[in-house]
Design a protein around this motif. Structure first.
Motif, PDB file in Angstrom:
ATOM      1  N   LEU A 141      27.908  33.786 -17.304  1.00 16.58           N
ATOM      2  CA  LEU A 141      28.010  33.190 -15.980  1.00 16.58           C
ATOM      3  C   LEU A 141      27.720  31.692 -15.944  1.00 16.58           C
ATOM      4  O   LEU A 141      28.237  30.985 -15.068  1.00 16.58           O
ATOM      5  CB  LEU A 141      27.056  33.888 -15.010  1.00 16.58           C
ATOM      6  N   TYR A 142      26.887  31.200 -16.888  1.00 20.11           N
ATOM      7  CA  TYR A 142      26.374  29.837 -16.750  1.00 20.11           C
ATOM      8  C   TYR A 142      26.472  29.063 -18.064  1.00 20.11           C
ATOM      9  O   TYR A 142      26.416  29.647 -19.145  1.00 20.11           O
ATOM     10  CB  TYR A 142      24.909  29.873 -16.301  1.00 20.11           C
ATOM     11  N   GLY A 188      21.553  30.901  -1.402  1.00 21.11           N
ATOM     12  CA  GLY A 188      22.948  30.908  -1.778  1.00 21.11           C
ATOM     13  C   GLY A 188      23.779  31.561  -0.690  1.00 21.11           C
ATOM     14  O   GLY A 188      23.389  32.602  -0.139  1.00 21.11           O
ATOM     15  N   LYS A 190      26.316  33.346  -0.808  1.00 21.81           N
ATOM     16  CA  LYS A 190      26.762  34.694  -1.129  1.00 21.81           C
ATOM     17  C   LYS A 190      25.612  35.637  -1.486  1.00 21.81           C
ATOM     18  O   LYS A 190      25.856  36.772  -1.920  1.00 21.81           O
ATOM     19  CB  LYS A 190      27.775  34.644  -2.267  1.00 21.81           C
ATOM     20  N   ASP A 191      24.396  35.208  -1.279  1.00 16.65           N
ATOM     21  CA  ASP A 191      23.237  36.065  -1.562  1.00 16.65           C
ATOM     22  C   ASP A 191      22.966  36.938  -0.340  1.00 16.65           C
ATOM     23  O   ASP A 191      21.967  36.783   0.360  1.00 16.65           O
ATOM     24  CB  ASP A 191      22.027  35.204  -1.901  1.00 16.65           C
ATOM     25  N   ARG A 215      29.003  28.972  -1.844  1.00 16.25           N
ATOM     26  CA  ARG A 215      29.516  29.804  -2.943  1.00 16.25           C
ATOM     27  C   ARG A 215      28.441  30.265  -3.926  1.00 16.25           C
ATOM     28  O   ARG A 215      28.746  30.971  -4.884  1.00 16.25           O
ATOM     29  CB  ARG A 215      30.644  29.078  -3.714  1.00 16.25           C
ATOM     30  N   ALA A 216      27.200  29.883  -3.725  1.00 20.69           N
ATOM     31  CA  ALA A 216      26.129  30.281  -4.638  1.00 20.69           C
ATOM     32  C   ALA A 216      25.647  31.686  -4.306  1.00 20.69           C
ATOM     33  O   ALA A 216      25.717  32.146  -3.166  1.00 20.69           O
ATOM     34  CB  ALA A 216      24.976  29.292  -4.565  1.00 20.69           C
ATOM     35  N   ARG A 217      25.104  32.358  -5.322  1.00 23.87           N
ATOM     36  CA  ARG A 217      24.579  33.708  -5.184  1.00 23.87           C
ATOM     37  C   ARG A 217      23.048  33.665  -5.229  1.00 23.87           C
ATOM     38  O   ARG A 217      22.462  32.680  -4.831  1.00 23.87           O
ATOM     39  CB  ARG A 217      25.168  34.581  -6.299  1.00 23.87           C
ATOM     40  N   ALA A 220      20.782  30.680  -7.043  1.00 24.29           N
ATOM     41  CA  ALA A 220      21.464  29.482  -6.544  1.00 24.29           C
ATOM     42  C   ALA A 220      21.143  28.255  -7.382  1.00 24.29           C
ATOM     43  O   ALA A 220      21.981  27.361  -7.519  1.00 24.29           O
ATOM     44  CB  ALA A 220      21.075  29.239  -5.091  1.00 24.29           C
ATOM     45  N   PHE A 222      20.915  28.159 -10.509  1.00 26.61           N
ATOM     46  CA  PHE A 222      21.818  28.220 -11.667  1.00 26.61           C
ATOM     47  C   PHE A 222      23.266  27.993 -11.240  1.00 26.61           C
ATOM     48  O   PHE A 222      24.028  27.317 -11.923  1.00 26.61           O
ATOM     49  CB  PHE A 222      21.727  29.582 -12.351  1.00 26.61           C
ATOM     50  N   ASP A 223      23.648  28.595 -10.110  1.00 25.51           N
ATOM     51  CA  ASP A 223      25.038  28.501  -9.662  1.00 25.51           C
ATOM     52  C   ASP A 223      25.443  27.065  -9.365  1.00 25.51           C
ATOM     53  O   ASP A 223      26.565  26.652  -9.676  1.00 25.51           O
ATOM     54  CB  ASP A 223      25.257  29.354  -8.408  1.00 25.51           C
ATOM     55  N   ASP A 224      24.558  26.312  -8.735  1.00 24.25           N
ATOM     56  CA  ASP A 224      24.848  24.912  -8.417  1.00 24.25           C
ATOM     57  C   ASP A 224      23.561  24.108  -8.541  1.00 24.25           C
ATOM     58  O   ASP A 224      22.906  23.792  -7.551  1.00 24.25           O
ATOM     59  CB  ASP A 224      25.434  24.784  -7.008  1.00 24.25           C
TER      60      ASP A 224
END
Length: 243
Positions: A141-142, A188, A190-191, A215-217, A220, A222-224
């Motif tokens: 994912l990252y 996030g 999307k969380d 768009r972060a889960r 968050a 890590f996502d952005d």
């Protein structure tokens, strides 16, 4: 805000992780802030220490003291967010601001049922298998610069049942009544589970606001990493001066 007024920052990791979770934020914030990340009891360098919520708040308090410019902005993700809420209750004099990330859902009532199930299931799966699954997931994912510090530090699967066993049934929006500092609820977009109570948490505090990372889960930061860090930085720089 003068250099004297800039708050120190303490970062508190989430379930099964360690201080390594915050490597992107530590690197980005050090130019402007005194900042540190903790390992909670039973995690990372404290893997051999028994978990308790009270001991976790003492770790945070020691971190604030170590920065020598308290009170501090405390940033807590998931499990770390609930630790931060307990810290706010027990040590309000050390708290200048609070960021709750992925920790604005009640842990009482029906919400707790699936997490009790997970906490009961984890000890039945070999730790090396759980480690392989987590390593593969994070690397898929990252990018490495975001997650390699977390992977190197390992995972605290053995502590998960005790940690969530104490958190579940304990927190809801009423916990915000104990927070005597401004609050940023940072989730996030999307969380959907862990932000599901964000409005109730915000309404329960006179100086709380919600910010979503598009768009972060749940992870968050890590996502952005940049958006997460920028949100923390903006909040920190707009905190009221110390008394």
């Amino acid at each position: 805000m003068t250099a004297v007024d800039v708050p120190p920052i303490v970062l508190v990791h989430g379930t099964r992780f360690s201080a390594g979770q915050w490597s992107p934020q530590l690197a980005a914030l050090r130019a402007d802030f005194r900042v540190t990340a903790v390992d909670l009891p039973g995690h990372g360098t404290r893997a051999d220490q028994p978990w308790s919520l009270k001991a976790a708040t003492e770790v945070v308090a020691s971190a604030v003291d170590s920065l020598d410019r308290g009170p501090a902005l405390v940033v807590g993700h998931s499990l770390g967010g609930y630790v931060a809420l307990e810290f706010a209750r027990l040590r309000p004099e050390l708290l200048r601001g609070l960021v709750l990330a992925g920790a604005s859902v009640s842990t009482r009532g029906a919400w707790a049922t699936p997490y009790r199930g997970v906490a009961g299931l984890v000890p039945r799966i070999p730790a090396d298998r759980l480690t392989r699954w987590n390593d593969r997931l994070l690397r898929r994912l990252y990018p490495p610069e975001v997650v390699e510090a977390t992977i190197r530090a390992g995972y605290a699967f053995h502590t998960l049942p005790a940690a969530w066993g104490e958190v579940l049934g304990r927190f809801d929006a009423r916990a915000m009544h104990h927070v005597k500092a401004p609050v940023l609820i940072l989730n996030g977009e999307k969380d959907t589970v862990f932000r599901s109570g964000e409005r109730e948490f915000a309404r329960a505090h006179p100086d709380a606001r919600i910010e979503l990372i598009p768009r972060a889960r749940h992870l968050a930061n890590f996502d952005d990493p940049r958006a997460f860090t920028d949100a923390v930085r903006r909040f920190a720089l707009h905190l009221p001066p110390r008394d």
